[in-house]
Design a protein around this motif. Structure first.
Motif, short mmCIF file in Angstrom:
data_model
loop_
_atom_site.label_atom_id
_atom_site.label_comp_id
_atom_site.label_asym_id
_atom_site.label_seq_id
_atom_site.Cartn_x
_atom_site.Cartn_y
_atom_site.Cartn_z
N GLY A 283 17.92 -6.48 -10.83
CA GLY A 283 16.57 -6.75 -11.29
C GLY A 283 15.69 -7.41 -10.25
O GLY A 283 14.65 -7.99 -10.59
N GLU A 284 16.09 -7.34 -8.97
CA GLU A 284 15.32 -7.98 -7.91
C GLU A 284 14.61 -6.97 -7.01
O GLU A 284 14.05 -7.35 -5.98
N TRP A 285 14.60 -5.72 -7.42
CA TRP A 285 13.96 -4.65 -6.66
C TRP A 285 12.69 -4.24 -7.40
O TRP A 285 12.72 -3.86 -8.56
N LEU A 286 11.55 -4.32 -6.72
CA LEU A 286 10.27 -3.97 -7.32
C LEU A 286 9.69 -2.72 -6.66
O LEU A 286 9.75 -2.57 -5.43
N LYS A 287 9.13 -1.84 -7.47
CA LYS A 287 8.50 -0.62 -6.98
C LYS A 287 7.11 -0.50 -7.58
O LYS A 287 6.90 -0.79 -8.76
N LEU A 288 6.14 -0.06 -6.76
CA LEU A 288 4.78 0.12 -7.25
C LEU A 288 4.14 1.30 -6.53
O LEU A 288 4.08 1.34 -5.31
N ASP A 289 3.65 2.26 -7.30
CA ASP A 289 2.81 3.32 -6.74
C ASP A 289 1.40 2.75 -6.67
O ASP A 289 0.66 2.73 -7.64
N SER A 290 1.05 2.25 -5.50
CA SER A 290 -0.15 1.44 -5.37
C SER A 290 -1.39 2.29 -5.07
O SER A 290 -1.31 3.48 -4.79
N SER A 291 -2.53 1.63 -5.12
CA SER A 291 -3.82 2.30 -4.86
C SER A 291 -4.13 2.26 -3.38
O SER A 291 -4.99 1.51 -2.91
N GLY A 292 -3.37 3.05 -2.64
CA GLY A 292 -3.55 3.05 -1.20
C GLY A 292 -3.06 4.34 -0.58
O GLY A 292 -2.58 5.24 -1.27
N VAL A 293 -3.18 4.44 0.73
CA VAL A 293 -2.76 5.64 1.45
C VAL A 293 -2.40 5.24 2.88
O VAL A 293 -2.97 4.31 3.45
N GLU A 535 -0.95 -5.26 -4.01
CA GLU A 535 0.39 -5.18 -3.43
C GLU A 535 0.96 -6.55 -3.06
O GLU A 535 1.94 -6.65 -2.34
N ASP A 536 0.35 -7.60 -3.56
CA ASP A 536 0.79 -8.96 -3.28
C ASP A 536 1.58 -9.53 -4.46
O ASP A 536 1.48 -9.02 -5.58
N PRO A 537 2.32 -10.62 -4.26
CA PRO A 537 2.97 -11.27 -5.39
C PRO A 537 1.91 -11.93 -6.28
O PRO A 537 0.93 -12.50 -5.78
N ASN A 538 2.09 -11.85 -7.58
CA ASN A 538 1.14 -12.42 -8.54
C ASN A 538 1.39 -13.92 -8.69
O ASN A 538 1.82 -14.42 -9.73
#
Length: 545
Positions: A283-293, A535-538
């Motif tokens: 549970g320590e792996w984070l994935k995000l399809d972010s708003s970037g290119v 894409e930063d930690p909250n």
């Protein structure tokens, strides 16, 4: 965001890791108040003061020190912060913002309409020499203030203590989204001018955190909870940010997480499959399809990439699918457009014809038309210490194999790389990535491709984010038309047409990969750890267990 990613420029093609200033770690490091300090690493920012916070590292700090009118939810919708409301007139050239009452800066000064006027004026002033002030260029009076002809921002007025009126030089029905950028932060009187080094290194803000001492350059930045914050208070009492050496081994941030030195980590490309196998099940792996290119920046006014044919030749020579499968081990997807899939109202796949599939015959055809000959040298710049070496070398080899060019790799530390891109006369291609600072197509198209996004100074240095200096009057006109279009569906269609013109017909940039982001997070000690829209930690939402 520089962004941006600016929307901001971002350090890593996928993710970034640098060598820590100190190795080893201590899981139980105290914050001095009986709790654990949340720890992470960044490289040396350009600025942590919103007046010039411009890349992923600096904006992370600035966004936690300051709170503006809006933030952005993960799905791209606006999240009101100090804005009780934001309303345009019928024409879209004037906005009225009602500001939340009775909040203050950490030194006790009130946050009101005048504080916003003060902050925006400070950023736009000529003396600040801000690289991100151009986000305000749609406000009436920006040019006079930015060129030193005036010291007042004529488009800003306070219609009451907590009512901010913004007059625009042209209609913009998405202006409220732009105010989510940190450059639109309010400022206390003590901030002074934008080049106030004391304040630059120890900003006094109104955000969920405040500085603990000053920024110790190339060493560390420490934040503590702002207990007088006017909105939901942070649950972490302390955040310790190590400033890491960008020229050192790119896997030590990852190793710092493994050793307990960091609670948040970005990883070099080769370590991604290993890290996923080890930490996903925990549970320590984070994935995000972010708003970037991720893309290649092209210096369109210089000889090597001056013609669209030359730019298309390079794009057709690249096998994105092969690199995504080999170098990225299937953890990235090729990009065939500039606008990201997360912008559902405007996204269209395969906008860039030369990006869909490697075509060696077309690459050679366009090279011949452009006068690119085997043996010619092509400069290829990138920022070092961020895990780019593998894919940069793979792209260089493909271009050499297909076109017979000699690709000269020019690696520089991130801060120096950004400065080099600004110089007049920089040639060739450059590794680049962009992450949205506010959820609109304009946040990609205008900064990166509009003529106003160049924003050159007297020496020709590009102060804006259009480092490649692409300029097409027809494209500029389309952006103006989109902003003044009230209907969202009609506006989206104009933005799509503008993207097609710049990215397909003119090949002003070369899209490479979508920005799927991966992080490691210490969920054994902390709850609620996520990547945010940027894409930063909250940080303001993380709580110790």
């Amino acid at each position: 965001m520089r962004g941006g990613k600016s929307a901001k420029w971002v350090v890593g093609a996928i993710v970034v890791a640098m060598a820590a200033t100190a190795c080893g770690g201590n899981d139980s490091k105290s914050d001095g108040k009986g709790g654990a300090a949340f720890r992470l690493g960044i490289t040396e920012p350009v600025s942590i003061d919103p007046v010039n916070a411009q890349e992923s590292e600096g904006t992370l700090v600035a966004r936690n020190l300051f709170t503006g009118l809006y933030d952005v939810n993960l799905d791209g919708t606006l999240k009101p912060k100090l804005a009780v409301s934001g309303t345009p007139n019928d024409k879209g050239d004037e906005w009225t913002f009602e500001i939340k009452k009775d909040t203050k800066f950490s030194n006790g000064e009130p946050v009101n309409a005048e504080a916003f006027i003060r902050g925006w004026t400070r950023a736009a002033a000529k003396s600040s020499a801000s690289d991100v002030a151009y986000h305000m260029n749609g406000i009436d009076g920006f040019k006079d203030l930015n060129t030193g002809k005036s010291d007042k921002f004529s488009g800003l007025t306070a219609a009451g203590e907590y009512t901010l009126k913004v007059k625009l030089s042209a209609p913009d029905f998405e202006f409220n989204k732009k105010t989510a950028h940190s450059v639109f932060s309010p400022m206390p009187k003590v901030a002074g001018a934008g080049d106030n080094k004391t304040f630059n290194d120890a900003p006094i803000g109104n955000g969920p955190f405040k500085m603990d001492g000053s920024w110790q350059h190339n060493q560390k930045i420490n934040l503590v909870r702002n207990d007088d914050y006017g909105l939901d208070k942070a649950k972490l009492s302390r955040v310790e940010i190590s400033i890491l050496n960008p020229s050192s081994s790119s896997n030590l941030e990852y190793k710092g997480f493994e050793s307990g030195q960091f609670d948040w980590a970005r990883m070099p490309t080769p370590q991604l499959p290993v890290a996923k196998a080890k930490y996903d099940g925990q549970g320590e792996w984070l994935k995000l399809d972010s708003s970037g290119v991720n893309y290649l920046l092209l210096f369109t006014t210089e000889s090597q990439m001056k013609s669209a044919d030359a730019r298309k030749a390079v794009s057709y020579a690249i096998d994105r699918a092969e690199i995504a499968k080999g170098v990225y081990q299937g953890l990235q997807e090729p990009a065939t457009s500039l606008l990201p899939p997360t912008f559902k109202d405007v996204y269209k796949p395969d906008v860039c014809s030369s990006c869909v599939k490697q075509d060696k015959a077309k690459a050679k055809e366009y090279a011949d038309k452009a006068g690119l000959k085997p043996g010619d040298t092509l400069d290829f710049g990138y920022n070092t210490g961020a895990g780019h070496e593998e894919w940069v070398q793979a792209v260089a080899k493909q271009v050499e194999d297909v076109l017979g060019l000699k690709v000269k790799l020019n690696g520089l530390p991130f801060k120096e790389a950004l400065a080099k891109q600004q110089e007049k006369g920089t040639n060739g291609i450059w590794r680049a990535a962009w992450s949205a600072d506010y959820p609109t197509a304009d946040n990609f198209l205008s900064p990166l491709l509009s003529t106003s996004g160049i924003n050159p100074d007297a020496s020709g240095k590009a102060l804006g984010d259009n480092r490649g200096r692409y300029s097409n009057p027809k494209f500029d006109e389309m952006l103006v038309k989109a902003r003044e279009t009230k209907d969202p569906a009609e506006r989206a269609k104009i933005y799509q047409d503008a993207e097609k013109l710049a990215i397909d017909e003119d090949q002003a940039l070369i899209p490479l990969w979508k920005r799927t982001q991966y992080r490691l997070a210490n969920t054994k000690k902390y709850d609620g750890v996520k990547m945010d829209f940027f894409e930063d930690p909250n940080l303001a939402e993380i709580s110790p267990k």
